[in-house]
Design a protein around this motif. Structure first.
Motif, PDB file in Angstrom:
ATOM      1  N   LYS A 139       0.814  -1.346  -0.059  1.00 33.23           N
ATOM      2  CA  LYS A 139       0.076  -0.150   0.073  1.00 33.23           C
ATOM      3  C   LYS A 139       0.992   1.270   0.208  1.00 33.23           C
ATOM      4  O   LYS A 139       1.905   1.332   0.525  1.00 33.23           O
ATOM      5  CB  LYS A 139      -0.768   0.125   1.210  1.00 33.23           C
ATOM      6  CG  LYS A 139      -0.144  -0.092   2.630  1.00 33.23           C
ATOM      7  CD  LYS A 139      -1.164   0.406   3.581  1.00 33.23           C
ATOM      8  CE  LYS A 139      -1.225   1.611   4.091  1.00 33.23           C
ATOM      9  NZ  LYS A 139      -2.129   2.093   5.177  1.00 33.23           N
ATOM     10  N   LEU A 145      -0.462   8.460   2.420  1.00 31.42           N
ATOM     11  CA  LEU A 145      -0.464   9.868   2.485  1.00 31.42           C
ATOM     12  C   LEU A 145       0.328  10.402   1.290  1.00 31.42           C
ATOM     13  O   LEU A 145       0.913  11.229   0.798  1.00 31.42           O
ATOM     14  CB  LEU A 145       0.727  10.203   3.531  1.00 31.42           C
ATOM     15  CG  LEU A 145       0.346   9.593   5.007  1.00 31.42           C
ATOM     16  CD1 LEU A 145       1.730   9.809   5.851  1.00 31.42           C
ATOM     17  CD2 LEU A 145      -0.752  10.114   5.594  1.00 31.42           C
ATOM     18  N   GLU A 176     -11.288   4.611   4.581  1.00 34.84           N
ATOM     19  CA  GLU A 176     -10.886   5.530   3.548  1.00 34.84           C
ATOM     20  C   GLU A 176     -11.175   5.023   2.183  1.00 34.84           C
ATOM     21  O   GLU A 176     -10.731   3.889   2.072  1.00 34.84           O
ATOM     22  CB  GLU A 176      -9.531   6.235   3.875  1.00 34.84           C
ATOM     23  CG  GLU A 176      -8.500   5.327   3.583  1.00 34.84           C
ATOM     24  CD  GLU A 176      -7.146   5.781   3.992  1.00 34.84           C
ATOM     25  OE1 GLU A 176      -6.922   6.883   4.408  1.00 34.84           O
ATOM     26  OE2 GLU A 176      -6.053   5.164   3.848  1.00 34.84           O
ATOM     27  N   SER A 191      -0.159   2.144   9.394  1.00 28.70           N
ATOM     28  CA  SER A 191      -1.499   1.936   9.951  1.00 28.70           C
ATOM     29  C   SER A 191      -2.334   0.746   9.393  1.00 28.70           C
ATOM     30  O   SER A 191      -3.535   0.916   9.525  1.00 28.70           O
ATOM     31  CB  SER A 191      -2.143   3.203  10.067  1.00 28.70           C
ATOM     32  OG  SER A 191      -1.500   4.375  10.526  1.00 28.70           O
ATOM     33  N   GLY A 233      -5.182   6.614   0.113  1.00 30.51           N
ATOM     34  CA  GLY A 233      -6.591   7.255   0.468  1.00 30.51           C
ATOM     35  C   GLY A 233      -6.725   8.525  -0.407  1.00 30.51           C
ATOM     36  O   GLY A 233      -6.011   9.308  -0.519  1.00 30.51           O
TER      37      GLY A 233
HETATM   38  C1  OOG Z   1      -1.317   6.572   7.841  1.00 29.85           C
HETATM   39  C2  OOG Z   1      -1.802   5.690   6.701  1.00 29.85           C
HETATM   40  C3  OOG Z   1      -1.877   6.696   5.575  1.00 29.85           C
HETATM   41  C4  OOG Z   1      -3.246   6.763   3.224  1.00 29.85           C
HETATM   42  O1  OOG Z   1      -3.857   6.051   2.159  1.00 29.85           O
HETATM   43  O2  OOG Z   1      -3.048   7.794   2.916  1.00 29.85           O
HETATM   44  C5  OOG Z   1      -2.993   5.642   4.125  1.00 29.85           C
HETATM   45  C6  OOG Z   1      -2.590   7.008   8.660  1.00 29.85           C
HETATM   46  O3  OOG Z   1      -3.247   7.855   8.153  1.00 29.85           O
HETATM   47  O4  OOG Z   1      -2.670   6.517   9.671  1.00 29.85           O
HETATM   48  O5  OOG Z   1      -3.018   4.390   4.298  1.00 29.85           O
END
Ligand code: OOG
Ligand code: MG
Length: 264
Positions: free
Chosen positions: A62, A65, A107, A162, A234
């Protein structure tokens, strides 16, 4: 922070225990402000190795950010990557068991299913599309192992960005059939429209995001295998997933992906 392999393993174990016990911890950078993103990836590698040694199978990767909405909401302004294992895949029909998560958020994303290995350096968005068997809608369920989703870049990298669960939609399209940058997405939580976005939210083009991932991995001689699922980041900020909550992401061409949280 993780100056030696032993340290990285120790930090990985602390994160795995936080996940197992559902007891969030303070970010490592509170006590180790000079920890670097390189340290974070050493912990992430140790964490994934431990999960695989424990019986989980690597199924993809994945990006995180990649969108301005996400960077702003988390206060971290760099793209990160992490790994997906089979236990994170969730079928959309069953209620998601919240009893094993700390403070889940959800998300909408665009997922790539690779048909061929993607190996950098020099991978372009066109190469990504050529190596992609299908694209589909996805929901990612995030769950930070840090208290209150508070972390800095090395912390979130160490915590496998995460990653917790993901759900794929059921419409799989060859990637050249749609313009991923223009693919519109509506996110509804409990019947209420909470956010809108389009594919370009992910680094201008989700295929660009995947290309960057392949190129970053190539620095360590790694690649993305055929059959991998890649979450390209996301598109909107993440929203809390509450007990009994119903989340629907509707895409212009990729259809609908939905998720119902269990009662607990
Ligand atoms: C970090 C993981 C960010 C995304 O798609 O931006 C993420 C977080 O926001 O906890 O998976
Ligand atoms: Mg994500």
């Amino acid at each position: 922070m993780a100056e030696t392999v032993a340290d990285a393993q120790e930090w990985a174990e602390i994160l795995l225990e936080a996940e197992r016990e559902r007891r969030p911890i303070r970010p490592f950078t509170d006590e180790h402000p000079d920890a670097t993103v390189v340290d974070g990836y050493a912990v992430q590698d140790a964490l994934i190795s431990a999960r695989v040694a424990g019986g989980n199978r690597l199924v993809g990767a994945k990006l995180g950010l990649t969108s301005r909405a996400k960077q702003q909401s988390m206060g971290v302004h760099e793209v990160v990557h992490a790994w997906l294992t089979d236990d994170m895949a969730h079928g959309g029909e069953d209620p998601l068991d919240l009893s094993r998560l700390i403070a889940p958020r959800v998300e909408p994303e665009i997922a790539f299913v690779l048909g061929a290995e993607l190996k950098g350096p020099g991978v372009t968005p066109g190469d990504v599309l050529a190596s992609t068997r299908a694209v589909c809608a996805a929901l990612e369920v995030l769950d930070s192992r840090y208290e209150a989703f508070r972390f800095r870049l090395p912390d979130v990298v160490a915590d496998n960005a995460s990653a917790a669960r993901f759900v794929l939609g059921s419409t799989f399209l060859p990637p050249h059939e749609i313009d991923l940058r223009l693919e519109a997405c509506l996110l509804e939580v409990d019947g209420e429209l909470v956010a809108t976005a389009c594919g370009a939210a992910a680094l201008g083009d989700p295929a660009q995001a995947v290309a960057e991932l392949a190129n970053v991995l190539a620095r360590d001689g790694r690649s993305l295998e055929a059959g991998s699922v890649i979450l390209s980041g996301g598109l909107t900020e993440a929203f809390p997933l509450r007990a009994g909550g119903h989340v629907v992401a509707a895409y212009a061409h990729l259809g609908i992906v939905s998720l119902r949280a269990g009662a607990v």
